[in-house]
Scaffold this motif. Structure first.
Motif, short mmCIF file in Angstrom:
data_model
loop_
_atom_site.label_atom_id
_atom_site.label_comp_id
_atom_site.label_asym_id
_atom_site.label_seq_id
_atom_site.Cartn_x
_atom_site.Cartn_y
_atom_site.Cartn_z
N VAL A 269 1.00 -1.31 0.03
CA VAL A 269 0.12 -0.04 0.10
C VAL A 269 0.70 1.34 0.07
CG1 VAL A 269 -2.15 1.38 1.19
CG2 VAL A 269 -1.81 -1.32 1.33
N ARG A 270 0.83 2.19 -0.99
CA ARG A 270 1.76 2.97 -1.35
C ARG A 270 0.96 4.48 -1.18
NH1 ARG A 270 6.72 1.71 -3.80
NH2 ARG A 270 6.79 -0.57 -4.23
N ASN A 271 1.34 5.30 -0.24
CA ASN A 271 0.83 6.67 -0.28
C ASN A 271 1.37 7.26 -1.51
OD1 ASN A 271 -0.26 8.91 0.64
ND2 ASN A 271 0.27 9.21 2.54
N THR A 272 0.73 7.77 -2.31
CA THR A 272 1.00 8.44 -3.40
C THR A 272 0.92 9.95 -3.35
OG1 THR A 272 -0.99 8.38 -4.73
CG2 THR A 272 0.50 6.61 -5.03
N ASP A 273 0.42 10.45 -2.26
CA ASP A 273 0.13 11.78 -2.03
C ASP A 273 1.31 12.40 -1.15
OD1 ASP A 273 -2.50 13.89 -1.72
OD2 ASP A 273 -0.74 14.58 -0.79
N PRO A 274 2.23 13.57 -1.90
CA PRO A 274 3.44 14.01 -1.40
C PRO A 274 3.11 14.95 -0.20
CG PRO A 274 2.75 15.39 -3.19
CD PRO A 274 1.63 14.05 -3.04
N ASN A 275 1.84 15.23 0.16
CA ASN A 275 1.53 16.09 1.25
C ASN A 275 0.85 15.78 2.30
OD1 ASN A 275 3.06 18.37 -0.36
ND2 ASN A 275 1.31 18.29 -1.42
N SER A 276 0.19 14.62 2.35
CA SER A 276 -0.96 14.11 3.32
C SER A 276 -0.75 12.84 3.62
CB SER A 276 -2.34 14.11 2.62
OG SER A 276 -2.61 15.51 2.34
N TRP A 277 -0.96 12.59 5.25
CA TRP A 277 -1.16 11.26 5.52
C TRP A 277 -2.37 10.54 5.25
CZ3 TRP A 277 2.38 9.32 9.59
CH2 TRP A 277 3.27 10.05 9.80
N ILE A 278 -2.46 9.06 5.25
CA ILE A 278 -3.50 8.64 5.32
C ILE A 278 -3.66 7.37 6.11
CG2 ILE A 278 -3.78 8.81 2.56
CD1 ILE A 278 -2.77 5.78 2.33
N ARG A 279 -4.89 7.01 6.53
CA ARG A 279 -4.85 5.92 7.63
C ARG A 279 -5.55 4.47 7.02
NH1 ARG A 279 -7.31 10.11 9.47
NH2 ARG A 279 -9.39 9.37 8.88
N ILE A 280 -4.53 3.30 7.29
CA ILE A 280 -5.22 2.09 6.76
C ILE A 280 -6.01 1.69 7.83
CG2 ILE A 280 -4.18 0.05 5.76
CD1 ILE A 280 -3.33 2.21 4.39
N THR A 281 -7.20 1.48 7.50
CA THR A 281 -8.27 1.10 8.73
C THR A 281 -8.24 -0.49 8.84
OG1 THR A 281 -9.86 1.54 7.51
CG2 THR A 281 -9.39 3.42 8.73
N SER A 282 -8.02 -1.03 7.70
CA SER A 282 -8.19 -2.61 7.94
C SER A 282 -7.49 -3.31 6.69
CB SER A 282 -9.53 -3.05 7.89
OG SER A 282 -10.19 -2.95 6.89
N ILE A 283 -6.82 -4.55 6.80
CA ILE A 283 -6.33 -5.21 5.89
C ILE A 283 -6.76 -6.62 6.45
CG2 ILE A 283 -4.24 -6.23 4.60
CD1 ILE A 283 -2.99 -3.53 5.49
#
Length: 159
Positions: A59-73
């Protein structure tokens, strides 16, 4: 030999293209549920023998400015039965801008079978570049190796 090379070239050209061209719109989202096919094995030879594969979900966060949350896998088998949870809904994983997380399934782990899949859920506080979610499968035995990538597909959008 030339016929085989030509057939391979046409097969490669027929593969779907991923990524963005200059004319495509960048896709922003506040979150998604993503389905990712996983192949624990593929069948080879005239006797359709299973060829075991290791799988790595990325899972690659492609946004250069923002965090994301992985809520489930979650990892499911061929019949759709939940096998394992790799990320708990109660403890989301924060992924920094341009950071990557992964889950690895060993080659000897055959619980998923041919039709296994991951369901990945992610969220963000605002609309961000959607992450790249994909699975890389690789295996080698008796001097023969195989590797390929299986892209994820968004099946639900957070509104």
């Amino acid at each position: 030999m030339r016929l085989i090379a030509t057939a391979l070239l046409f097969a490669l050209l027929a593969l779907p293209r991923h990524g963005y061209s200059a004319t495509q719109e960048i896709r922003l989202s506040k979150g998604q549920t993503v389905y990712v096919p996983v192949y624990s094995n593929v069948f080879t030879g005239p006797r359709s023998l299973p060829f075991q594969l290791a799988a790595t979900l990325g899972v690659r966060n492609t946004d250069p400015n923002s965090w994301i949350r992985i809520t489930s896998i979650e990892y499911y088998d061929t019949s759709g039965k939940l096998i394992r949870r790799y990320q708990d809904k109660d403890k989301p994983l924060s992924l920094a801008p341009l950071a990557t997380t992964y889950v690895h399934i060993e080659e000897k782990d055959t619980a998923g079978g041919f039709g296994a899949n991951f369901i990945v859920r992610w969220q963000a506080d605002r609309a961000v570049n959607a992450p790249i979610v994909e699975c890389v499968m690789i295996g080698a035995t008796s001097g023969q190796g195989i590797s390929f990538v299986s892209p994820g597909q968004a099946i639900r959008e957070v509104r």
